[in-house]
Design a protein around this motif. Structure first.
Motif, short mmCIF file in Angstrom:
data_model
loop_
_atom_site.label_atom_id
_atom_site.label_comp_id
_atom_site.label_asym_id
_atom_site.label_seq_id
_atom_site.Cartn_x
_atom_site.Cartn_y
_atom_site.Cartn_z
N GLN A 137 -3.24 -14.32 -2.16
CA GLN A 137 -1.84 -14.62 -2.47
C GLN A 137 -1.57 -14.74 -3.96
O GLN A 137 -0.46 -15.10 -4.36
N GLY A 138 -2.58 -14.45 -4.78
CA GLY A 138 -2.38 -14.46 -6.23
C GLY A 138 -1.83 -13.11 -6.70
O GLY A 138 -1.75 -12.15 -5.94
N SER A 139 -1.46 -13.06 -7.96
CA SER A 139 -0.92 -11.83 -8.53
C SER A 139 -1.99 -11.04 -9.25
O SER A 139 -2.90 -11.61 -9.85
N ILE A 140 -1.87 -9.72 -9.19
CA ILE A 140 -2.77 -8.84 -9.92
C ILE A 140 -2.02 -7.55 -10.26
O ILE A 140 -1.14 -7.12 -9.51
N ALA A 141 -2.34 -6.98 -11.42
CA ALA A 141 -1.74 -5.70 -11.80
C ALA A 141 -2.77 -4.60 -11.57
O ALA A 141 -3.86 -4.64 -12.14
N VAL A 142 -2.43 -3.67 -10.70
CA VAL A 142 -3.29 -2.53 -10.40
C VAL A 142 -2.58 -1.27 -10.90
O VAL A 142 -1.47 -0.97 -10.46
N ASN A 143 -3.20 -0.59 -11.87
CA ASN A 143 -2.52 0.53 -12.54
C ASN A 143 -1.15 0.10 -13.06
O ASN A 143 -0.18 0.86 -13.01
N GLY A 144 -1.09 -1.16 -13.53
CA GLY A 144 0.14 -1.66 -14.12
C GLY A 144 1.16 -2.16 -13.14
O GLY A 144 2.24 -2.63 -13.54
N THR A 145 0.87 -2.10 -11.84
CA THR A 145 1.82 -2.50 -10.81
C THR A 145 1.56 -3.93 -10.35
O THR A 145 0.45 -4.27 -9.97
N SER A 146 2.59 -4.75 -10.41
CA SER A 146 2.46 -6.14 -9.97
C SER A 146 2.35 -6.19 -8.46
O SER A 146 3.27 -5.79 -7.74
N LEU A 147 1.20 -6.68 -7.97
CA LEU A 147 0.96 -6.75 -6.53
C LEU A 147 0.41 -8.12 -6.16
O LEU A 147 -0.13 -8.84 -6.99
N THR A 148 0.58 -8.47 -4.89
CA THR A 148 0.05 -9.72 -4.36
C THR A 148 -1.26 -9.42 -3.64
O THR A 148 -1.35 -8.49 -2.84
N VAL A 149 -2.28 -10.21 -3.93
CA VAL A 149 -3.58 -10.03 -3.28
C VAL A 149 -3.44 -10.40 -1.81
O VAL A 149 -3.05 -11.51 -1.47
N ASP A 150 -3.76 -9.46 -0.94
CA ASP A 150 -3.62 -9.66 0.50
C ASP A 150 -4.77 -10.50 1.06
O ASP A 150 -4.55 -11.43 1.82
N ASP A 151 -5.98 -10.14 0.69
CA ASP A 151 -7.14 -10.94 1.11
C ASP A 151 -8.32 -10.67 0.18
O ASP A 151 -8.35 -9.67 -0.54
N VAL A 152 -9.26 -11.60 0.20
CA VAL A 152 -10.47 -11.49 -0.61
C VAL A 152 -11.67 -11.72 0.29
O VAL A 152 -11.73 -12.72 1.02
N LYS A 153 -12.63 -10.81 0.25
CA LYS A 153 -13.87 -10.94 1.01
C LYS A 153 -15.04 -10.74 0.05
O LYS A 153 -14.83 -10.28 -1.09
N PRO A 154 -16.24 -11.09 0.46
CA PRO A 154 -17.39 -10.90 -0.44
C PRO A 154 -17.47 -9.47 -0.98
O PRO A 154 -17.65 -8.52 -0.22
N GLY A 155 -17.28 -9.33 -2.28
CA GLY A 155 -17.40 -8.03 -2.92
C GLY A 155 -16.18 -7.15 -2.90
O GLY A 155 -16.18 -6.06 -3.49
N THR A 156 -15.10 -7.59 -2.23
CA THR A 156 -13.90 -6.76 -2.16
C THR A 156 -12.63 -7.62 -2.22
O THR A 156 -12.66 -8.81 -1.96
N PHE A 157 -11.53 -6.96 -2.56
CA PHE A 157 -10.21 -7.58 -2.42
C PHE A 157 -9.24 -6.48 -1.99
O PHE A 157 -9.49 -5.28 -2.20
N ALA A 158 -8.14 -6.88 -1.38
CA ALA A 158 -7.19 -5.90 -0.86
C ALA A 158 -5.76 -6.26 -1.25
O ALA A 158 -5.43 -7.43 -1.44
N VAL A 159 -4.94 -5.23 -1.36
CA VAL A 159 -3.51 -5.41 -1.60
C VAL A 159 -2.77 -4.54 -0.59
O VAL A 159 -3.30 -3.54 -0.10
N ALA A 160 -1.55 -4.94 -0.26
CA ALA A 160 -0.73 -4.16 0.66
C ALA A 160 0.52 -3.68 -0.06
O ALA A 160 1.17 -4.47 -0.76
N LEU A 161 0.84 -2.41 0.09
CA LEU A 161 1.99 -1.83 -0.59
C LEU A 161 3.09 -1.51 0.42
O LEU A 161 2.84 -0.87 1.45
#
Length: 208
Positions: A137-161
């Motif tokens: 639920q934190g914020s992250i910029a991926v290729n400059g795009t403001s996105l909300t982190v959907d989930d975090v697992k060991p070694g990975t994280f995901a975003v939903a567009l």
């Protein structure tokens, strides 16, 4: 400063590599986005803040230092590559994304891309250098795009567009194994730094 709300998608028109810098020329189909844009103004290209050195009606050029070129996805770019574009925020603009500085922290690769209801879920490798800076639920910029982190697992994280983000960015072109630029939330960085300082001071006090 930027907000992470992509304004248009441009296309790499030319990559000119010289000894001390690299010049990128980007063409823009939506020429209205370049109205008022002039030499010396800032543009975030896939999340990297760069300064315009030339501006024409439908394209502009920027210089990229070799260290920036190697640290970001620019090292993999070629003519025809689509890039996310956002002009620097005006003091009068609405602030609807999150604080994005345009300074990329790391690159990472796409591990999985899958449809999720009416959105697209992208799963990326979580660089260990960013431990504690990417949270659910934190914020992250991926290729400059403001996105909300959907989930975090060991070694990975995901975003939903959502569909709007897909239509107005270059994410629909991403395939498994592609690399993207990451910039974590500046607030999280300060919190992480403060905690490190506090722990260090406590340890010093304990050993005194």
């Amino acid at each position: 400063m930027f907000t992470g709300l992509i304004q248009t998608v441009g296309k790499i028109k030319r990559v000119n590599k010289q000894q001390h810098h690299i010049t990128l020329t980007v063409s823009v189909e939506d020429t209205d986005r370049l109205k008022g844009f002039k030499v010396g103004d800032s543009m975030a290209i896939n999340g990297v803040c760069l300064t315009a050195t030339t501006v024409e009606k439908d394209c502009f050029s920027v210089d990229v230092m070799p260290v920036t070129f190697q640290k970001t996805t620019f090292s993999q770019m070629k003519e025809g590559t689509l890039v996310n574009l956002e002009r620097a925020m005006s003091p009068n603009d609405r602030f609807e994304g999150h604080i994005v500085s345009g300074h990329v922290d790391q690159t990472t690769r796409l591990i999985q891309k899958m449809k999720y209801e009416n959105s697209l879920k992208l799963t990326f490798y979580y660089p260990p250098e960013l431990k504690g800076e990417i949270v659910p639920q934190g914020s992250i910029a991926v290729n400059g795009t403001s996105l909300t982190v959907d989930d975090v697992k060991p070694g990975t994280f995901a975003v939903a567009l959502i569909p709007h983000s897909l239509e107005n960015t270059n994410f629909d072109r991403l395939v498994k194994g592609d690399y993207v630029n990451l910039e974590t939330d500046v607030v999280g960085k300060y919190v992480k730094s403060l905690l490190r300082t506090t722990i260090h001071l406590n340890e010093e006090g304990h050993h005194a």
